[in-house]
Design an enzyme around this catalytic site. Structure first.
Site, short mmCIF file in Angstrom:
data_model
loop_
_atom_site.label_atom_id
_atom_site.label_comp_id
_atom_site.label_asym_id
_atom_site.label_seq_id
_atom_site.Cartn_x
_atom_site.Cartn_y
_atom_site.Cartn_z
N ARG A 180 0.84 -1.20 0.00
CA ARG A 180 0.00 0.00 0.00
C ARG A 180 0.88 1.25 0.00
O ARG A 180 0.58 2.22 -0.70
CB ARG A 180 -0.94 0.00 1.20
N CYS A 239 -1.32 6.39 8.88
CA CYS A 239 -1.66 5.11 8.23
C CYS A 239 -2.76 5.40 7.23
O CYS A 239 -2.73 6.43 6.57
CB CYS A 239 -2.08 4.08 9.29
#
Length: 281
Positions: A180, A239
């Site tokens: 990611r 995040c």
């Protein structure tokens, strides 16, 4: 003794009937947001209350926020009191995801001036492996008054992150998986990649093969290697939505590297602004 980062299953077990200790179950699934509450009803650590990530630990999503905006702190303070948490309580939070969700409530409490909060190392999975008790009965809760002492310096806005990166005054750490971070896959957010200048430290690296946190000295060595000459107070964690980033913050605190901060909006907020840079690779 006060516990401020992690607590072991045997230590919590000894205090199960201590009225000054409040346990909160933070189990949650991004795929099915009601899974955690259902699992809690089917069995939880005795006397534990349940905190829902979306309904209790976040506020409503708007066009300008990420996926888990910070809660209204006045409302959260009232909820904490309703759960029986007073300013003198030792709070223990747990989940079934290595602390990925429990870390959010740990961080929120600390931001509200309550340091007497610890994450159960290994969570309910390790608790059950140890053969410790599980209950289905809902706890008898005696409400309390919780007075928040908010530390707004504990988190940064997108603008503060942008300006601090330009001034090279922060060290930004992304807690998502390498795929990611590199922008190779993005299962949740509409844009893939990372904030330019951010380093990658998947929060899973904080745990051993049994789902327990690595020893403090090992974590300290790994984070020192990552942040180099930067002081721990210069470190900012993010995040996807400001939840699992708290895990890296917890790991640093446990390692004695204190004072790092959270970019609460995280990637899902950053990409709402088309003027924000996106890096890949």
């Amino acid at each position: 003794m006060t516990y401020t980062t992690l607590i072991s299953a045997p230590t919590l077990h000894q205090q199960l009937n201590n009225p000054d200790w409040i346990i909160v179950d933070c189990r949650f699934s991004l795929a099915d947001t009601e899974t955690g509450a259902k699992t809690y009803r089917h069995g939880h650590i005795p006397n534990a209350r349940y905190a829902h990530l979306d309904k209790d630990l976040s506020s409503a999503i708007t066009d300008f926020t990420g996926r888990h905006p910070l809660p209204n702190f006045a409302l959260l303070a009232k909820k904490l009191g309703d759960w029986g948490i007073a300013n003198t309580s030792q709070v223990v939070v747990y989940d079934d995801a290595g602390g990925a969700f429990a870390g959010r409530l740990w961080w929120l409490l600390r931001s509200m001036g309550h340091d007497r909060v610890a994450v159960l190392d290994g969570g309910i999975k390790h608790w059950q492996k140890q053969g410790l008790p599980i209950a289905t009965a809902l706890p008898k809760v005696k409400s309390a008054i919780f007075r928040p002492y908010l530390n707004e310096a504990a988190w940064l806005s997108a603008l503060q992150v942008q300006n601090s990166l330009a001034q090279k005054s922060i060290c930004l750490i992304d807690a998502r998986t390498p795929e990611r971070y590199r922008g190779e896959q993005e299962p949740i957010d509409p844009v893939a990649g990372h904030i330019p200048g951010a380093l990658n430290r998947p929060f899973q690296l904080n745990l051993d093969s049994n789902g327990l946190f690595l020893p403090a000295e090992k974590l300290r060595g790994q984070f020192n290697q990552l942040i180099g000459a930067n002081a721990s107070e210069q470190v900012v964690h993010y995040c996807g939505s400001g939840v699992t980033a708290c895990h890296n913050l917890l790991a640093m605190e446990h390692a004695g590297l204190t004072g790092s901060k959270l970019y609460a909006g995280s990637w899902s907020e950053w990409i709402r602004n088309k003027n924000h840079g996106v890096a890949k690779g």
